[in-house]
Motif scaffolding. Structure first.
Motif, mmCIF file in Angstrom:
data_model
loop_
_atom_site.group_PDB
_atom_site.id
_atom_site.type_symbol
_atom_site.label_atom_id
_atom_site.label_comp_id
_atom_site.label_asym_id
_atom_site.label_seq_id
_atom_site.Cartn_x
_atom_site.Cartn_y
_atom_site.Cartn_z
ATOM 1 N N LEU A 163 40.198 -16.356 -76.856
ATOM 2 C CA LEU A 163 40.487 -17.080 -75.620
ATOM 3 C C LEU A 163 39.754 -16.349 -74.505
ATOM 4 O O LEU A 163 40.290 -15.427 -73.878
ATOM 5 C CB LEU A 163 41.993 -17.127 -75.369
ATOM 6 C CG LEU A 163 42.798 -18.041 -76.296
ATOM 7 C CD1 LEU A 163 44.288 -17.880 -76.062
ATOM 8 C CD2 LEU A 163 42.392 -19.484 -76.137
ATOM 9 N N ASP A 164 38.516 -16.732 -74.294
ATOM 10 C CA ASP A 164 37.589 -16.019 -73.415
ATOM 11 C C ASP A 164 37.907 -16.314 -71.949
ATOM 12 O O ASP A 164 37.684 -17.423 -71.457
ATOM 13 C CB ASP A 164 36.158 -16.453 -73.739
ATOM 14 C CG ASP A 164 35.107 -15.622 -73.028
ATOM 15 O OD1 ASP A 164 35.463 -14.855 -72.113
ATOM 16 O OD2 ASP A 164 33.921 -15.751 -73.385
ATOM 17 N N THR A 165 38.430 -15.304 -71.252
ATOM 18 C CA THR A 165 38.809 -15.509 -69.853
ATOM 19 C C THR A 165 37.613 -15.530 -68.900
ATOM 20 O O THR A 165 37.788 -15.785 -67.710
ATOM 21 C CB THR A 165 39.806 -14.418 -69.409
ATOM 22 O OG1 THR A 165 39.272 -13.126 -69.735
ATOM 23 C CG2 THR A 165 41.133 -14.609 -70.114
ATOM 24 N N ASP A 166 36.406 -15.278 -69.405
ATOM 25 C CA ASP A 166 35.201 -15.521 -68.612
ATOM 26 C C ASP A 166 34.873 -17.008 -68.588
ATOM 27 O O ASP A 166 34.102 -17.469 -67.748
ATOM 28 C CB ASP A 166 34.002 -14.756 -69.189
ATOM 29 C CG ASP A 166 34.041 -13.277 -68.852
ATOM 30 O OD1 ASP A 166 34.760 -12.918 -67.894
ATOM 31 O OD2 ASP A 166 33.367 -12.493 -69.549
ATOM 32 N N ARG A 167 35.484 -17.723 -69.513
ATOM 33 C CA ARG A 167 35.176 -19.143 -69.682
ATOM 34 C C ARG A 167 36.359 -20.048 -69.347
ATOM 35 O O ARG A 167 36.185 -21.146 -68.834
ATOM 36 C CB ARG A 167 34.740 -19.371 -71.125
ATOM 37 C CG ARG A 167 34.248 -20.749 -71.446
ATOM 38 C CD ARG A 167 33.585 -20.763 -72.816
ATOM 39 N NE ARG A 167 32.840 -21.995 -73.021
ATOM 40 C CZ ARG A 167 31.918 -22.141 -73.953
ATOM 41 N NH1 ARG A 167 31.616 -21.136 -74.751
ATOM 42 N NH2 ARG A 167 31.294 -23.295 -74.089
ATOM 43 N N TYR A 168 37.556 -19.575 -69.659
ATOM 44 C CA TYR A 168 38.748 -20.408 -69.510
ATOM 45 C C TYR A 168 39.747 -19.795 -68.527
ATOM 46 O O TYR A 168 39.795 -18.578 -68.346
ATOM 47 C CB TYR A 168 39.435 -20.602 -70.873
ATOM 48 C CG TYR A 168 38.510 -21.096 -71.941
ATOM 49 C CD1 TYR A 168 37.887 -22.341 -71.826
ATOM 50 C CD2 TYR A 168 38.228 -20.316 -73.060
ATOM 51 C CE1 TYR A 168 37.019 -22.793 -72.800
ATOM 52 C CE2 TYR A 168 37.362 -20.763 -74.046
ATOM 53 C CZ TYR A 168 36.760 -22.007 -73.909
ATOM 54 O OH TYR A 168 35.879 -22.443 -74.869
ATOM 55 N N PHE A 169 40.526 -20.662 -67.925
ATOM 56 C CA PHE A 169 41.642 -20.250 -67.073
ATOM 57 C C PHE A 169 42.883 -20.300 -67.947
ATOM 58 O O PHE A 169 43.385 -21.373 -68.285
ATOM 59 C CB PHE A 169 41.771 -21.203 -65.885
ATOM 60 C CG PHE A 169 42.881 -20.849 -64.933
ATOM 61 C CD1 PHE A 169 42.887 -19.646 -64.256
ATOM 62 C CD2 PHE A 169 43.922 -21.744 -64.700
ATOM 63 C CE1 PHE A 169 43.903 -19.319 -63.360
ATOM 64 C CE2 PHE A 169 44.937 -21.443 -63.810
ATOM 65 C CZ PHE A 169 44.925 -20.221 -63.139
ATOM 66 N N VAL A 170 43.356 -19.127 -68.360
ATOM 67 C CA VAL A 170 44.455 -19.028 -69.313
ATOM 68 C C VAL A 170 45.769 -18.838 -68.564
ATOM 69 O O VAL A 170 45.874 -18.002 -67.667
ATOM 70 C CB VAL A 170 44.220 -17.870 -70.294
ATOM 71 C CG1 VAL A 170 45.400 -17.725 -71.251
ATOM 72 C CG2 VAL A 170 42.926 -18.094 -71.084
ATOM 73 N N ILE A 171 46.769 -19.618 -68.948
ATOM 74 C CA ILE A 171 48.094 -19.583 -68.340
ATOM 75 C C ILE A 171 49.117 -19.320 -69.441
ATOM 76 O O ILE A 171 49.023 -19.895 -70.531
ATOM 77 C CB ILE A 171 48.441 -20.921 -67.657
ATOM 78 C CG1 ILE A 171 47.310 -21.377 -66.749
ATOM 79 C CG2 ILE A 171 49.754 -20.836 -66.902
ATOM 80 C CD1 ILE A 171 47.251 -22.871 -66.586
#
Length: 396
Positions: free
Chosen positions: A97-105
């Motif tokens: 879950l790449d946080t450079d790419r996605y907004f993780v909640i």
């Protein structure tokens, strides 16, 4: 690069993070209506976010935790914090879950004790913890609360929802309750409904808590807590998360710092010491009543009875998402045949579904343990869903 941004084999940590809170249903006309018919408010949601929300608000991924998890999925709370979030190996720059790419909640679920309203929260009518005055909640209620949070964040559609175990149940519920608001679903080590075996283990664990004299019918917050009952409940549950091979490899029948049996009811075997340690450690961070509520919600979850449907196939008739379903060979709590039943129901509705059974000998908890194959599956699935849902003219 700080000590919290050090690169490891799975990527880089998200670093220092902050737990946030959102409160709604504070007014009588805005109370949350639960599936039981009970009304609840105000409701506070604890959550954390990682990465940046894209201008188009189309890169949000919601992580849904299992029974004993909370909103702290990755990172650290400060420089003195040595324990990262529960899925640190999966969430962060360069990870599955790449946080450079996605907004993780990630949110703490309704009814638990991770900061979201539950039985240990103050009852506005009395000012004291709810205890058993808190209404019984369902997986659907948990998802409804998460939906209200996302509305407050201005997120109207999720690129993905992902969860293992109870988190997987929530992910499936998301795709049915809000079918036009979810592009991709990743369901790990989960099921469409508990088997009699799973319900039985949960009931034994609940009875262990309720048999503790300190439980006091749920109203123990002003005195000694039912730590013994909760520790035993955790020991029972922890065994179901492991496998025969994992326990054999780690402990076998090895004795605990002695050469022979004690011929007393002390700790003789290493596995006994391990389970007692797990139980004692659990009571330091979890609430006994929350254990009752969350396990009951998991037992109630049944897609074949959802909304009056007569089958799992019918339950997914309105679903629109793409699905990735993953099981693990040694998971005897939610064995692979249950994932295959889910896949068949999805395919009979003509849905886009990928399935993988990963060979692992560590049992149900395999989805939490670093696994490069699982990381690649998740990364590749989200990348494909993002590509297929990109609007014309949108920058890749």
């Amino acid at each position: 690069m700080s000590e919290y941004a050090a690169r490891d084999s799975d990527g880089v940590s998200v670093g220092i993070v902050e737990k946030k809170f959102f409160t709604f249903a504070a007014q009588p006309e805005d109370l949350l209506v639960l599936e039981s018919g009970a009304r609840l408010g105000p409701v506070t949601v604890a959550y954390e976010t990682y990465g940046e929300l894209a201008p188009e608000r189309d890169n949000a991924v919601l992580v849904l935790h299992a029974l004993s998890g909370d909103s702290h999925v990755a990172g650290y709370y400060g420089k003195g914090d040595t324990k990262p979030g529960w899925w640190e190996n999966m969430v962060g720059p360069g990870k599955g879950l790449d946080t450079d790419r996605y907004f993780v909640i990630c949110t703490s679920i309704l009814g638990s004790c991770g900061g979201t309203t539950g039985p240990c929260a103050p009852n506005p009518a009395t000012g004291k913890p709810y205890g058993l005055d808190f209404p019984v909640v369902t997986v659907g209620d948990m998802v409804a609360v998460q939906h209200r949070l996302l509305q407050s964040l201005g997120i109207t559609r999720l690129l993905g929802v992902i969860g293992g175990s109870l988190g997987g149940m929530q992910a499936l519920e998301w795709s049915l309750r809000y079918p036009d608001q979810v592009a991709g679903v990743i369901a790990l080590a989960t099921t469409m409904r508990h088997s009699a075996l799973a319900i039985a283990f949960n009931e034994i664990a609940r009875q262990a808590i309720m048999a503790d004299p300190n439980w006091r019918h749920g109203h123990y917050y002003d005195g000694p807590k039912p730590d013994t009952g909760l520790a035993v409940a955790r020991m029972i549950g922890h065994v179901t998360y492991l496998s025969d091979e994992a326990l054999r490899r780690k402990f076998g029948r090895r004795l605990q710092e002695k050469k022979d049996f004690s011929f007393q009811f002390d700790i003789d075997f290493q596995v006994e010491s391990y389970l007692r340690h797990q139980g004692h450690k659990f009571v330091e961070r979890f609430d006994a009543n929350s254990f009752l509520y969350v396990t009951k919600a998991a037992d109630y979850f049944d897609l074949e009875r959802r909304g009056g449907v007569s089958s799992a196939v019918e339950a997914f008739a309105a679903a629109q998402a793409s699905y990735l379903v993953v099981s693990f060979t040694s998971d005897w709590l939610y064995p692979t045949y249950q994932s295959r039943e889910l896949v068949r129901a999805l395919k009979k509705n003509g849905l886009d579904v990928s399935f993988c059974e990963i060979k692992a000998d560590c049992g149900h908890d395999a989805f939490l343990i670093p696994n490069q194959r699982l990381s690649r599956l998740i990364a590749n699935f989200l990348e494909r869903v993002q590509r297929e849902n990109r609007q014309p003219g949108q920058t890749p």
